[in-house]
Design an enzyme around this catalytic site. Structure first.
Site, PDB file in Angstrom:
ATOM      1  N   GLU A 189       0.812  -1.227   0.000  1.00 32.99           N
ATOM      2  CA  GLU A 189       0.000   0.000   0.000  1.00 32.99           C
ATOM      3  C   GLU A 189       0.839   1.268   0.000  1.00 32.99           C
ATOM      4  OE1 GLU A 189      -3.649   2.100   2.536  1.00 32.99           O
ATOM      5  OE2 GLU A 189      -3.126   0.011   2.867  1.00 32.99           O
TER       6      GLU A 189
ATOM      7  N   LYS B 285      -8.526  -1.146   1.238  1.00 30.86           N
ATOM      8  CA  LYS B 285      -9.561  -1.420   2.232  1.00 30.86           C
ATOM      9  C   LYS B 285     -10.474  -2.494   1.673  1.00 30.86           C
ATOM     10  CE  LYS B 285     -10.291   0.169   6.332  1.00 30.86           C
ATOM     11  NZ  LYS B 285      -9.240  -0.133   7.288  1.00 30.86           N
TER      12      LYS B 285
END
Length: 406
Positions: free
Chosen positions: A214, A230
């Site tokens: 990420e 997410k």
């Protein structure tokens, strides 16, 4: 007490967040900044001032420098940078939460590297690292039980029902005693599939290993990017379909995208914040995860300190509203987030690239530490959240133990 060998920047890929690949064989450490969250200094200003003193152009994001094709010996290449979640909370003006279970690890590190024609590794401070031919990892000890984790999820849902927060990320911690040299185990971690930010950073009596997919924040070519992740499911066909079709996961994800858009807007030229990709399903190790890409053009006059204050800690590991979520996190989590949920990467004259330190482990002189968690919404099922956190930490622990990937 063991001495973990310091002054190492290794296992970073040729792409960001590592140094320019042609420079890596010629780099030596030039200077180092370390800061802990119990100090009075402002970490954002401290870091910006430190890098500026080493001629890195971080005062104005719209005026980057350039990395020469053939740098002269003695010139600064850039800096490996780590910012903990506690440092990020301090930057945001929020509670930093309980103490880190790995207090030897600083909350802010910047290691400046310069070019050298014949690099030599400096002698480590203190006594040398002992010979450690064997590696053994003991049983894991958790900072909370599954029941305590589930109870924290229920308390978070009550806070959401009361309107105090819309979403909050809860993170658990585990640690294990070890014998031997931890660096090979951390190297295995960095090589997990999908580790966009795979690297090791070390100091006296501590080391951090990261295998994060990420992007916390990237600044290059006149643009800022963040890529929140997410939503998680097992990397199977049914798991992918379930993630694509989950209204709960999509709502949670979009809430964080909106938060990240607002974060970037604080330092962006008006009207330039945009969502380039929304809810793209990508694979990390044995998990599917949903990722979005948000970009903006920086406004003149904003530097590194402003950028870090705007985006840290990352919205995907805090919740919304961010300050209220951080306050709830400080109350619910039993131990500090340590090396996890912060940022690790490279800042050079022409680019900044920090990955979010999920899928991250830290070694102190006696124990290995890992963290994992997930976002809680009103629709969260406590048992499912406990299972998701376990799924996220499983490949990290397996890599540290030297177990083959399945």
């Amino acid at each position: 007490m063991r001495q973990i060998e310091p002054y190492v920047l290794e296992a970073l890929p040729s792409a960001p967040p590592g140094a320019p690949p042609n420079c890596v064989p010629r780099l030596v450490e030039h200077d180092r900044l370390q800061w802990w969250a119990d100090a009075a200094d402002d970490p954002a200003t401290l870091l910006e001032d430190f890098l500026t003193r080493h001629d890195l152009p971080v005062r104005d994001l719209t005026r980057p420098g350039a990395h020469p094709a053939h740098p002269a010996p003695g010139t600064v290449c850039g800096a490996a940078v780590f910012v903990s979640a506690a440092a990020g909370a301090r930057m945001a003006g929020a509670p930093i939460g309980p103490a880190s279970p790995a207090p030897a690890v600083p909350d802010l590190v910047a290691v400046v590297y310069r070019h050298h024609d014949h690099p030599t590794r400096p002698t480590p401070p203190g006594r040398p690292h002992p010979s450690t031919p064997g590696w053994q990892l003991g049983p894991w000890t958790e900072s909370w039980t599954p029941r305590q984790h589930a109870d924290a999820v229920r308390q978070a849902r009550h806070a959401i029902a009361a309107g105090d927060i819309y979403q909050v990320n809860l993170v658990g911690h585990g640690s294990a005693a070890y014998t031997g040299n931890p660096l090979p185990a951390l190297r295995r971690l960095t090589r997990l599939p999908g580790a966009r930010y795979g690297g090791i950073l070390t100091g006296t009596d501590w080391a951090i290993g990261c295998a994060s997919p990420e992007t916390l924040i990237e600044v290059t070519g006149g643009a800022i990017h963040t890529r929140p992740i997410k939503g998680t499911r097992p990397a199977t066909g049914p798991g992918r379909r379930e993630l694509l079709e989950s209204a709960k996961e999509r709502a949670e994800h979009i809430m964080i995208v909106d938060l990240e858009r607002n974060d970037l807007a604080r330092i962006a030229h008006t009207g330039t914040v945009r969502v380039d990709q929304l809810y793209t399903i990508r694979r990390w190790s044995d998990l599917w995860q949903a990722e979005s890409t948000i970009s903006a053009t920086p406004a003149a006059g904003h530097g590194l300190a402003d950028l870090l204050r705007a985006v840290c800690p990352g919205g995907s590991v805090t919740g919304a509203p961010k300050l209220a979520a951080l306050t709830r996190i400080a109350a619910l989590e039993p131990v500090g987030r340590g090396a996890s949920m912060g940022g690790l990467g490279w800042i050079g004259p022409d680019r900044l690239d920090l990955g979010l330190t999920i899928r991250t482990a830290a070694a102190d002189p006696d124990r290995i530490h890992v963290w994992a968690g997930g976002g809680i919404t009103w629709g969260s099922d406590p048992a499912a959240e406990v299972a998701e956190a376990a799924a996220k930490t499983r490949p990290v622990r397996a890599a540290l133990a030297g177990q083959p990937r399945r």
